[in-house]
Design an enzyme around this catalytic site. Structure first.
Site, PDB file in Angstrom:
ATOM      1  N   HIS A  19      74.555  79.488  19.315  1.00  0.00           N
ATOM      2  CA  HIS A  19      73.498  79.001  18.525  1.00  0.00           C
ATOM      3  C   HIS A  19      72.893  77.602  19.159  1.00  0.00           C
ATOM      4  O   HIS A  19      73.729  76.724  19.739  1.00  0.00           O
ATOM      5  CB  HIS A  19      73.347  78.945  16.659  1.00  0.00           C
ATOM      6  CG  HIS A  19      73.562  80.336  16.306  1.00  0.00           C
ATOM      7  ND1 HIS A  19      72.635  81.383  16.708  1.00  0.00           N
ATOM      8  CD2 HIS A  19      74.418  81.003  15.426  1.00  0.00           C
ATOM      9  CE1 HIS A  19      73.018  82.364  16.032  1.00  0.00           C
ATOM     10  NE2 HIS A  19      74.077  82.055  15.141  1.00  0.00           N
TER      11      HIS A  19
ATOM     12  N   CYS B  91      68.938  79.064  21.361  1.00  0.00           N
ATOM     13  CA  CYS B  91      67.609  78.747  21.136  1.00  0.00           C
ATOM     14  C   CYS B  91      67.702  77.287  21.215  1.00  0.00           C
ATOM     15  O   CYS B  91      68.582  76.349  21.099  1.00  0.00           O
ATOM     16  CB  CYS B  91      67.296  79.161  19.729  1.00  0.00           C
ATOM     17  SG  CYS B  91      67.116  80.866  19.338  1.00  0.00           S
TER      18      CYS B  91
END
Length: 529
Positions: free
Chosen positions: A361, A404
Site C-alpha cells: 500500500h 497507490c
C-alpha cells in the site's frame, strides 16, 4: 562357441536392463504430469504424430507409446521427450532422463523438432486467459459448431486447424481476433510472420552462395535464430527480430566470408552486434541482485493478488539473469533494516546493476510497512547512492514501486486498490516524483501510478502495472529494447486498461537520472511465460 553364447547372453541381459530402466523413467514422468500437461504434449506432438492417433490419447504413456512406435523415442535417444518437457516448462522432470534445462537449450539448435509454428501457437495458448478465451470464442462463433463447448485455448486452436482455417502459412484468423482481444498476442503472431519472410530470404541466399545447411533454431518470441553451416567456418547465428533489427555471431574467424554472404547486412566481427547506442556495462560475470518486497497482510486488509505479482517478477528477473531475493510482509522497520543490509553488501562490486521491487500500500511519495507506518521512497533509494554504497557507484539502480500514491476510491468487484485503509496514518502534502530520486546519476524510479492517484489490483491476476511490466520485459528484452522504451510500452498497456465498471483508469510514471541506455542482455532461454 560357448564363450560367444555367454557373451550374447550378457549383452541381451544388459539391453533388457536398459529397456526396463527406460520404461521405469517413462512411468515416473507419466505419474508427475497432470491433465493440462498431457494436453500440451498432445498439441506439441501434432507436428509429427497423426491427429487421429492423438485423439485417443488418455495419458502421457499413450503419447510415449506412439512416439516409440514411430521411432521418435527410444532408450538411446530421449531428446524429443526432453524437448517436450522443456517446452511445457516441466523442467524438474528433465533430470529423470539425464537432462537439465541448460543441456536442452544447448542442443535445441541441432535436435529440436517442434516447429516455430507449433511453438507460436502454444505460446499464444499459454497467454490466453479464461476471460480472453471467452472473448475469442464469441468473435469466432460463426466458425464454431453450434453446440461446441470451448474447453481450452488448445482445443480451440486444434479445431481451427481441423477446419483448415489455421495453418502454418495462414494465421489471419488469429490476427483478426487478437486485434480486438489482446495486442500483446498479436505481437507474437507478427513476429512469427516476419520470421517466415526472413526464413525464405535466407533459404534463397544459402542456395545462391553454396551454403549446405539452413535451419531455424529458436522460438518466435526471441525473433528467430538461423544456423548456417558453411565450408569456411563452423557456423553463423543470425538473429532476426520482428521489427527488422538483427544480430550476428560467428563461431570462427570467418567474418569476411560472412560479410560478403550477407549482401550488405551488418558485418559479423566475432561477437554480437546490436543496433543500440552505448549503454551501461551489462556483460559482467554476475548481472546483479533483485529484491522483491511483497507486503500482503496488513492489520485491516490483505492485498490479494500480490503473490501473483511477486511470483511473476521472480520468474522474469531470474530469466534476465538477476539473483532474486523475495521478502514477504515487512514492517516499516524491517524495510529500513533490509535496505541498510543490502547497502553494505560487498558483493555489489562484482555486479552490473541493482533492482528493487516493492509491492505494498502507499501514499504520496511513500510506501507502507505491514505495521501501517510509512517509509519515504526517497529514504529507501538514498541507501544506494555512490556515497552510501560505493560498490554500486556509476551502476544503474532500478526501483519499481507498485503502490497507490493517493486517496482510496471505491472499487468494483474483483478490482482492489493499493491505498491504505481509512483512519491510518498519512503523510501531509504532495510529493513530485523527482523529489523521490536521490540527486545523483544512475537511478530509475518507476511508479505504478502518478502522484495523488490509486493503482489497481485484480485479486486473482495481480496488479495492472506489474503484469504489464513483466509482459513487456519478456516481449521487448529479446529485441534489444532499452528499459525506458520498455516502460513507455508499459504506460501504453496500462493506459488501455479499464475497470469492469468502465470508469477507472491508471497511468504509470517513470522518472530517472540514468546517463546511458540500460539494456538487458538477451537471455538464451525462452521467456518464462
Amino acid at each position: 562357441l560357448s564363450a560367444f553364447r555367454q557373451r550374447d547372453c550378457c549383452s541381451s541381459n544388459m539391453e533388457d536392463d536398459v529397456s526396463l530402466k527406460f520404461h521405469q523413467q517413462l512411468l515416473l514422468i507419466n505419474e508427475n504430469l497432470v491433465t493440462e500437461d498431457v494436453a500440451a504434449l498432445k498439441f506439441l506432438c501434432t507436428d509429427f504424430l497423426h491427429l487421429r492417433k492423438l485423439e485417443g490419447v488418455k495419458s502421457a504413456l499413450d503419447i510415449f507409446k506412439l512416439l516409440m512406435a514411430q521411432e521418435y523415442l527410444n532408450a538411446k535417444d530421449t531428446f524429443l521427450l526432453a524437448e517436450l518437457l522443456y517446452r511445457i516448462k516441466c523442467h524438474s522432470l528433465l533430470e529423470k532422463i539425464g537432462y537439465t534445462k541448460e543441456k536442452v537449450q544447448e542442443r535445441l539448435h541441432e535436435k529440436g523438432r517442434v516447429s516455430p509454428y507449433r511453438q507460436m501457437l502454444y505460446e499464444l495458448s499459454e497467454n490466453i486467459t479464461s476471460e480472453m478465451l471467452k472473448e475469442v470464442t464469441f468473435l469466432l462463433q460463426n466458425h464454431l459448431p453450434k453446440r461446441w463447448i470451448t474447453l481450452s485455448a488448445l482445443d480451440l486452436l486444434i479445431l481451427l486447424e481441423k477446419q483448415g482455417l489455421l495453418t502454418k502459412d495462414n494465421v489471419q484468423i488469429l490476427e483478426n481476433v487478437c486485434v480486438t482481444v489482446s495486442p500483446d498476442l498479436l505481437e507474437t503472431i507478427k513476429c512469427y510472420k516476419k520470421a517466415k519472410e526472413i526464413q525464405q530470404y535466407w533459404k534463397v541466399c544459402c542456395r545462391q552462395n553454396g551454403h549446405n545447411t539452413f535451419e531455424v533454431i529458436h522460438t518466435p518470441v526471441h525473433g528467430l535464430i538461423f544456423l548456417i553451416k558453411a565450408k569456411q567456418f563452423a557456423f553463423v547465428q543470425v538473429v532476426h527480430f520482428g521489427d527488422g533489427s538483427r544480430m550476428c555471431k560467428t563461431e570462427t574467424n570467418g567474418a569476411s566470408q560472412f560479410s560478403a554472404f550477407e549482401s550488405g547486412l551488418e558485418k559479423a566481427s566475432g561477437h554480437l552486434e546490436t543496433r543500440s547506442d552505448k549503454g551501461y556495462k551489462m556483460d559482467g560475470p554476475h548481472r546483479g541482485f533483485c529484491l522483491i518486497i511483497n507486503n500482503v497482510n496488513f492489520n485491516n486488509s490483505q492485498r490479494k493478488g500480490s503473490c501473483k505479482d511477486a511470483e511473476q517478477l521472480e520468474r522474469v528477473f531470474t530469466w534476465l539473469g538477476l539473483d532474486v531475493r523475495t521478502y514477504t510482509d515487512l514492517t516499516s522497520g524491517d524495510i529500513r533494516s533490509l535496505m541498510q543490509t543490502w547497502q553494505h553488501l560487498q558483493d555489489h562490486k562484482d555486479r552490473n546493476c541493482f533492482i528493487c521491487c516493492i509491492l505494498s500500500h502507499g501514499e504520496s511519495g511513500a510506501i507502507y510497512g505491514t505495521d501501517e507506518k510509512l517509509v519515504l521512497i526517497r529514504t529507501l533509494m538514498s541507501h544506494f547512492t555512490a556515497k552510501q554504497c560505493p560498490q554500486l557507484a556509476a551502476k544503474p539502480k532500478l526501483f519499481f514501486i507498485q503502490a497507490c500514491q493517493g486517496s482510496k476510491i471505491q472499487c468494483p468487484v474483483y478490482v482492489d486498490t493499493d491505498a491504505q485503509t481509512p483512519g491510518s496514518s498519512s503523510i501531509q502534502g504532495s510529493f513530485s516524483l523527482s523529489e523521490s530520486i536521490p540527486e545523483e546519476a544512475d537511478f530509475l524510479l518507476s511508479m505504478a501510478t502518478v502522484d495523488g492517484y490509486v493503482s489497481f489490483r485484480h485479486i486473482k491476476e495481480g496488479t495492472w502495472y506489474i503484469q504489464a511490466l513483466c509482459s513487456k520485459l519478456q516481449l521487448l528484452v529479446p529485441r534489444g529494447e532499452d528499459i525506458l522504451s520498455i516502460l513507455t510500452q508499459v504506460n501504453e498497456d496500462v493506459a488501455r486498461r479499464v475497470s469492469p465498471s468502465g470508469t477507472k483508469k491508471q497511468m504509470p510514471q517513470p522518472a530517472y537520472t540514468l546517463r546511458r541506455k540500460f539494456i538487458f542482455p538477451i537471455p538464451m532461454a525462452p521467456p518464462p511465460s
